[in-house]
Design a protein around this motif. Structure first.
Motif, mmCIF file in Angstrom:
data_model
loop_
_atom_site.group_PDB
_atom_site.id
_atom_site.type_symbol
_atom_site.label_atom_id
_atom_site.label_comp_id
_atom_site.label_asym_id
_atom_site.label_seq_id
_atom_site.Cartn_x
_atom_site.Cartn_y
_atom_site.Cartn_z
ATOM 1 N N TYR A 322 -17.543 5.154 -6.869
ATOM 2 C CA TYR A 322 -16.585 5.697 -5.906
ATOM 3 C C TYR A 322 -15.174 5.126 -6.043
ATOM 4 C CZ TYR A 322 -20.182 7.855 -2.861
ATOM 5 O OH TYR A 322 -21.163 8.646 -2.346
ATOM 6 N N PHE A 323 -14.977 4.114 -6.906
ATOM 7 C CA PHE A 323 -13.759 3.309 -6.813
ATOM 8 C C PHE A 323 -13.010 3.145 -8.139
ATOM 9 C CE2 PHE A 323 -16.905 1.583 -3.798
ATOM 10 C CZ PHE A 323 -16.266 1.913 -2.605
ATOM 11 N N ALA A 324 -11.694 2.936 -7.992
ATOM 12 C CA ALA A 324 -10.857 2.498 -9.109
ATOM 13 C C ALA A 324 -10.030 1.315 -8.623
ATOM 14 C CB ALA A 324 -9.944 3.625 -9.578
ATOM 15 N N TYR A 325 -9.895 0.307 -9.477
ATOM 16 C CA TYR A 325 -9.079 -0.870 -9.160
ATOM 17 C C TYR A 325 -7.868 -0.836 -10.071
ATOM 18 C CZ TYR A 325 -8.836 -5.361 -6.716
ATOM 19 O OH TYR A 325 -8.496 -6.383 -5.857
ATOM 20 N N VAL A 326 -6.694 -0.836 -9.467
ATOM 21 C CA VAL A 326 -5.474 -0.468 -10.187
ATOM 22 C C VAL A 326 -4.388 -1.517 -9.983
ATOM 23 C CG1 VAL A 326 -3.732 1.332 -10.473
ATOM 24 C CG2 VAL A 326 -6.065 1.965 -9.819
ATOM 25 N N ARG A 327 -3.710 -1.851 -11.063
ATOM 26 C CA ARG A 327 -2.543 -2.742 -11.004
ATOM 27 C C ARG A 327 -1.293 -1.896 -10.826
ATOM 28 N NH1 ARG A 327 -1.187 -7.992 -13.174
ATOM 29 N NH2 ARG A 327 1.017 -8.126 -13.728
ATOM 30 N N HIS A 328 -0.492 -2.222 -9.814
ATOM 31 C CA HIS A 328 0.741 -1.461 -9.568
ATOM 32 C C HIS A 328 1.931 -2.152 -10.242
ATOM 33 C CE1 HIS A 328 2.578 -4.206 -6.604
ATOM 34 N NE2 HIS A 328 1.355 -4.387 -6.112
ATOM 35 N N PRO A 329 3.037 -1.439 -10.461
ATOM 36 C CA PRO A 329 4.146 -1.983 -11.244
ATOM 37 C C PRO A 329 5.277 -2.619 -10.430
ATOM 38 C CG PRO A 329 4.457 0.369 -10.987
ATOM 39 C CD PRO A 329 3.179 0.038 -10.266
ATOM 40 N N PHE A 330 5.113 -2.751 -9.126
ATOM 41 C CA PHE A 330 6.241 -3.112 -8.280
ATOM 42 C C PHE A 330 6.337 -4.619 -8.028
ATOM 43 C CE2 PHE A 330 4.931 1.220 -7.191
ATOM 44 C CZ PHE A 330 6.103 1.890 -7.519
ATOM 45 N N SER A 331 7.537 -5.077 -7.750
ATOM 46 C CA SER A 331 7.767 -6.496 -7.514
ATOM 47 C C SER A 331 7.296 -6.924 -6.131
ATOM 48 C CB SER A 331 9.258 -6.821 -7.671
ATOM 49 O OG SER A 331 10.049 -6.013 -6.806
ATOM 50 N N PHE A 332 7.225 -5.999 -5.177
ATOM 51 C CA PHE A 332 6.690 -6.353 -3.867
ATOM 52 C C PHE A 332 5.168 -6.320 -3.906
ATOM 53 C CE2 PHE A 332 8.551 -2.003 -3.705
ATOM 54 C CZ PHE A 332 7.385 -1.250 -3.717
ATOM 55 N N ASP A 333 4.539 -6.958 -2.918
ATOM 56 C CA ASP A 333 3.085 -7.088 -2.986
ATOM 57 C C ASP A 333 2.374 -5.835 -2.480
ATOM 58 O OD1 ASP A 333 2.900 -7.170 -0.181
ATOM 59 O OD2 ASP A 333 2.855 -9.346 -0.109
ATOM 60 N N SER A 334 1.066 -5.826 -2.667
ATOM 61 C CA SER A 334 0.266 -4.634 -2.384
ATOM 62 C C SER A 334 0.247 -4.286 -0.904
ATOM 63 C CB SER A 334 -1.168 -4.825 -2.900
ATOM 64 O OG SER A 334 -1.761 -5.973 -2.327
ATOM 65 N N GLU A 335 0.353 -5.268 -0.021
ATOM 66 C CA GLU A 335 0.362 -4.977 1.414
ATOM 67 C C GLU A 335 1.596 -4.153 1.784
ATOM 68 O OE1 GLU A 335 0.027 -8.589 3.624
ATOM 69 O OE2 GLU A 335 -2.078 -8.893 3.111
ATOM 70 N N HIS A 336 2.726 -4.502 1.205
ATOM 71 C CA HIS A 336 3.951 -3.729 1.441
ATOM 72 C C HIS A 336 3.848 -2.362 0.771
ATOM 73 C CE1 HIS A 336 8.176 -2.921 2.170
ATOM 74 N NE2 HIS A 336 8.348 -2.675 0.882
ATOM 75 N N LEU A 337 3.275 -2.335 -0.422
ATOM 76 C CA LEU A 337 3.174 -1.096 -1.183
ATOM 77 C C LEU A 337 2.375 -0.035 -0.422
ATOM 78 C CD1 LEU A 337 3.249 0.733 -3.723
ATOM 79 C CD2 LEU A 337 1.230 -0.531 -4.540
ATOM 80 N N VAL A 338 1.207 -0.403 0.095
ATOM 81 C CA VAL A 338 0.349 0.614 0.701
ATOM 82 C C VAL A 338 0.985 1.199 1.963
ATOM 83 C CG1 VAL A 338 -1.775 -0.289 -0.294
ATOM 84 C CG2 VAL A 338 -1.019 -1.132 1.943
ATOM 85 N N LYS A 339 1.742 0.393 2.671
ATOM 86 C CA LYS A 339 2.421 0.914 3.867
ATOM 87 C C LYS A 339 3.593 1.809 3.481
ATOM 88 C CE LYS A 339 0.968 -2.930 6.781
ATOM 89 N NZ LYS A 339 1.367 -4.086 7.603
ATOM 90 N N LEU A 340 4.250 1.473 2.384
ATOM 91 C CA LEU A 340 5.348 2.307 1.898
ATOM 92 C C LEU A 340 4.815 3.642 1.371
ATOM 93 C CD1 LEU A 340 8.419 1.896 1.741
ATOM 94 C CD2 LEU A 340 8.115 1.182 -0.648
ATOM 95 N N LEU A 341 3.660 3.598 0.699
ATOM 96 C CA LEU A 341 3.027 4.837 0.227
ATOM 97 C C LEU A 341 2.640 5.739 1.399
ATOM 98 C CD1 LEU A 341 0.702 3.691 -2.697
ATOM 99 C CD2 LEU A 341 2.321 5.585 -2.799
ATOM 100 N N LEU A 342 2.177 5.131 2.466
ATOM 101 C CA LEU A 342 1.817 5.918 3.646
ATOM 102 C C LEU A 342 3.066 6.540 4.272
ATOM 103 C CD1 LEU A 342 -0.310 6.866 5.671
ATOM 104 C CD2 LEU A 342 -0.032 4.685 6.882
ATOM 105 N N GLU A 343 4.132 5.780 4.326
ATOM 106 C CA GLU A 343 5.363 6.272 4.940
ATOM 107 C C GLU A 343 6.020 7.363 4.112
ATOM 108 O OE1 GLU A 343 9.666 4.526 6.554
ATOM 109 O OE2 GLU A 343 8.257 3.219 5.501
ATOM 110 N N GLU A 344 6.086 7.184 2.802
ATOM 111 C CA GLU A 344 6.829 8.113 1.956
ATOM 112 C C GLU A 344 5.994 9.279 1.449
ATOM 113 O OE1 GLU A 344 9.044 6.242 -1.157
ATOM 114 O OE2 GLU A 344 9.932 4.740 0.167
ATOM 115 N N GLU A 345 4.686 9.080 1.251
ATOM 116 C CA GLU A 345 3.871 10.129 0.628
ATOM 117 C C GLU A 345 2.603 10.467 1.406
ATOM 118 O OE1 GLU A 345 4.726 12.020 -1.746
ATOM 119 O OE2 GLU A 345 6.507 10.988 -2.503
ATOM 120 N N ASN A 346 2.382 9.829 2.542
ATOM 121 C CA ASN A 346 1.199 10.071 3.363
ATOM 122 C C ASN A 346 -0.093 9.858 2.569
ATOM 123 O OD1 ASN A 346 0.100 10.484 5.864
ATOM 124 N ND2 ASN A 346 0.303 12.711 5.863
#
Length: 402
Positions: A322-346
């Motif tokens: 059911y899962f994929a584990y993925v490395r993201h390319p951003f300088s901010f951490d994953s906690e900030h990333l997931v909230k930004l993804l929710l805000e900008e792309e739902n």
């Protein structure tokens, strides 16, 4: 105000519930519908014939509405023993099988049977958050075995971490949160390590039915003395969409189950009767349907693998079930990333900080640089939409690349 249990207070909040709370706190800047890849528990209804079997039991079988045996109904325990013996080409008896109210209860029951406050259980990191949460609540120490760059645990490294108060080693295959499947040889090495140190190997096979391989997952049940060392956990929630009914399974030696029965009788008295009706019907009648469901999930996994290759900077570390584990390319951490993804792309997904310790020693995979994508509930069109949104988000935020 009276002081609460400090172990409980210091345990993290349920991650999926925390993520759902973000939906109330963060208002997306888009009219796009929510793409929820935070949790992979099936949201579709069980097979119609399975629901009919449950409905028939409600109306015509009085025993489905009263307490049953603490360790589960004999007919289902026998069916599991027979089918698992066939699948694994081993020998399992019905008195080595116990049913629980979900696989989480199977895990918590086994841990509570084996260990007490001050003891130690070995977990791999990233871990399944509910496993770690239960250890923390119980005051049981977690000995953390970091996986390698391929998200695989190393038995040799594990042997160096063992100490006198380690009661068991816990593995999940296919893995949650990483998705990767462990080879037969790796599982056998951990079994031999546990046996040599007179401890248990607990193998959670919740996602077994969605393996990418057609052969049996391991050979442990072929060992005539498997029950002295091995504890198998399983969930009917994923295979037969019985999430709301709650049914899991423990397979191990009868002596351990006799002690586990005390816990189960105290907490739930018996596993859900209707869930057992559904599981028995599924095992006896829905094998072909389950194989079709497996192929659907495998196809979605392949679509995730293909799509991620086309998104700049994102790296797929492992996937399966059911899962994929993925490395993201951003300088901010994953906690900030997931909230930004929710805000900008739902898009709603979980950060790796829910599966790893932010305060741990430096690792090959630094915590905060990864996310878990739970793709089982998004279809082909939604997967395409997911990558369309992810590409747009990445382009819009590429100035924050590492």
């Amino acid at each position: 105000m009276q002081q609460l249990n400090s172990n409980l207070v210091e345990t993290i909040s349920p991650p999926v519930m925390e993520a759902r709370q973000w939906l109330n706190e963060i208002h997306p800047q888009t009219n796009q519908s929510l793409l929820n890849v935070s949790q992979a528990a099936p949201i579709d209804l069980p097979h119609p014939l399975l629901r009919e079997a449950i409905a028939h039991a409600v109306i015509n079988n009085p025993s489905s509405s009263v307490y049953g045996p603490v360790l589960g109904n004999p007919e289902l325990r026998s069916e599991i023993a027979e089918q698992w013996s066939e699948l694994y080409e081993g020998l399992i008896y019905s008195n080595q099988v116990a049913l629980t109210s979900g696989c989480n209860q199977a895990f918590t029951t086994v841990i509570s049977t084996l260990a007490q406050s001050g003891d130690t259980i070995m977990l791999t990191a990233p871990w399944y958050f509910n496993h770690k949460m239960w250890l923390d609540m119980m005051g049981i120490q977690a000995k953390i075995l970091d996986v390698d760059e391929n998200l695989l645990p190393d038995p040799t490294k594990a042997s160096k971490l063992l100490c006198d108060n380690v009661k068991a080693i816990v593995l999940i295959s296919p893995n949650n949160p990483c998705g990767v499947e462990y080879s037969k040889s790796t599982i056998k090495e951990f079994f031999q390590l546990a046996k040599a140190n007179n401890i248990y190997l607990i193998l959670d096979e919740t996602y077994r039915d969605f393996s990418a391989h057609d052969s049996k997952p391991h050979d442990l049940f072929c060992d005539p003395n498997w029950a002295e060392t091995f504890i198998h956990l399983y969930s009917f929630s994923k295979a037969y969409r019985l999430t709301g009914y709650r049914l899991g399974c423990i397979i191990t030696n009868e002596e351990l189950l006799q002690q586990a029965e005390k816990i189960l009788d105290t907490i739930s008295i018996c596993p859900n009767q209707l869930a057992q009706v559904g599981a028995l019907h599924g095992l006896q009648n829905l094998r072909s349907w389950l194989l079709e469901e497996r192929q659907v999930i495998l196809n979605r996994g392949h679509a995730i693998e293909t799509g991620l290759r086309k998104v700049e900077g994102w790296q797929l570390l492992g996937y399966g079930a059911y899962f994929a584990y993925v490395r993201h390319p951003f300088s901010f951490d994953s906690e900030h990333l997931v909230k930004l993804l929710l805000e900008e792309e739902n898009i709603l997904m979980l950060p790796d900080t829910m599966f790893e310790n932010k305060l741990a020693e430096p690792q090959i995979r630094s915590c905060g640089q990864h996310v878990r994508v739970a793709f089982a509930n998004i279809n082909t069109d939604q997967i395409e939409d997911f990558f369309h949104r992810l590409k747009r988000f990445t382009i819009n935020n590429n100035k924050f690349f590492r």
